[in-house]
Design an enzyme around this catalytic site. Structure first.
Site, PDB file in Angstrom:
ATOM      1  CG  ASP A 197       9.429  -5.334 -42.008  1.00 44.86           C
ATOM      2  OD1 ASP A 197       9.119  -6.269 -41.237  1.00 44.86           O
ATOM      3  OD2 ASP A 197       9.182  -5.357 -43.219  1.00 44.86           O
ATOM      4  CB  ILE A 198       6.605  -2.506 -37.841  1.00 45.53           C
ATOM      5  CG1 ILE A 198       7.673  -1.655 -37.120  1.00 45.53           C
ATOM      6  CG2 ILE A 198       5.352  -2.644 -36.975  1.00 45.53           C
ATOM      7  CD1 ILE A 198       7.290  -0.195 -36.959  1.00 45.53           C
ATOM      8  CD  GLU A 240       6.911  -0.869 -43.045  1.00 42.31           C
ATOM      9  OE1 GLU A 240       6.420  -1.837 -43.640  1.00 42.31           O
ATOM     10  OE2 GLU A 240       7.014   0.266 -43.560  1.00 42.31           O
TER      11      GLU A 240
END
Length: 325
Positions: A197-198, A240
């Site tokens: 994920d970001i 995300e």
């Protein structure tokens, strides 16, 4: 009208007044064993742009190079040898004659879709030296069916793909992941699950807005597509977060892919409304282990490795130690 043509006395097709043949919205041709044209009605004349006087007495193949002679001769054999009709439908072969479509209803097609019927003309001695060819314009029906098939394919794709990223959506990805897990159990394949994920994504949304956040997600998805193979399984797991299964890949192979994604993401700059947005990603890796009780257990291990990567400072990957199982 088509039904009436099929029920004509087949031995007398060529004796039907030309005015009647020309009034029918179906192509009608009579040919002999050498495929020499003997009857050529107005429908065929109009769509082929070949006048009756020009084509009568000549071989069909001399005027229509798009027709494969060997194939058609083989196709027509039962007409002469078995006195049996032969049919060509557009699903098998879109057309016999490459006629353009010039009617408003069918202008969406590049050519006229055709169904063709060929039946023997039996003479008074019971011999077949000629046959009749009926050419039906079925473009409207064909376009309708093709359009429905295209719509069904689009709906099928929409049910599988995440609208923002173009990757598989979570539901479909999970279905495929469950299948891959079963395959790994049967073959003990060295596939590896990756969760990523970001980093600090909320900060991106709060600073630049949700449209900027969506653009970052979209750009990361495009980056992931470039880094994985067609045989791998990549999907947007939620928000995300992304999930990838690297098929036939050991965790050592997965390390290379994970590091490539991490480095490319770190160098990627997303432009939005005059702002330049940088971001990083964290990743967790878990190779398949026969001790996993199910696909969820496998995915949870990758998720734990992702958590370790974030706890260790983000912008890195971590590998789950399967020896702990």
């Amino acid at each position: 009208m088509n039904a009436s043509i099929d029920t004509l006395n087949r031995s007398a097709v060529s004796q039907v007044p030309l005015e009647l043949l020309d009034s029918i919205e179906v192509g009608i041709a009579v040919l002999d064993r050498n495929f020499t044209v003997q009857v050529w009605n107005k429908f065929l004349e109009n769509h082929s742009a070949k006048k009756v006087d020009f084509i009568i007495g000549h071989s069909l193949f001399d005027h229509f190079p798009e027709i494969e002679e060997k194939w058609l001769r083989t196709k027509v054999d039962p007409v002469f040898n078995l006195k049996s009709p032969v049919f060509i439908i557009w699903e098998q072969r879109p057309y016999l004659f490459k006629f353009a479509c010039n009617r408003p209803v069918t202008c969406a097609a590049e050519y006229m879709y055709q169904n063709v019927t060929m039946f023997p003309i039996v003479d008074k001695d019971g011999n077949v030296e000629r046959f009749c060819m009926l050419v039906y314009d079925v473009t409207e029906q064909a376009l309708g069916k093709l359009g429905m098939e295209h719509l069904n394919q689009e709906l099928k794709t929409a049910s599988r793909v995440d609208g923002l990223t173009g990757l598989f959506n979570r539901r479909y990805w999970q279905e495929r992941f469950d299948e891959m897990y079963k395959l790994c159990v049967r073959r003990d394949k060295p596939s590896t699950a990756v969760m990523l994920d970001i980093d600090h994504f909320k900060r991106i949304n709060d600073t630049y807005g949700h449209q900027a956040g969506d653009k970052v997600i979209k750009m990361l998805a495009a980056l992931i597509k470039r880094c994985v193979r067609e045989t791998d399984l990549a999907g947007r797991y939620g928000g995300e977060e992304f999930a990838i299964i690297l098929n036939d890949s050991t965790v050592e192979d997965a390390r290379i892919v994970a590091e490539r994604i991490r480095q490319l993401a770190q160098r990627l700059v997303v432009e939005h409304e005059g702002e330049s947005i940088n971001f990083t990603v964290s990743l967790g890796l878990a190779q398949f282990c026969s001790a996993f009780k199910g696909p969820l257990a496998w995915l949870e291990c990758a998720d734990k490795a992702l958590y370790d990567a974030k706890e260790s400072g983000r912008n890195q990957y971590r590998v789950y130690d399967t020896s702990q199982r």
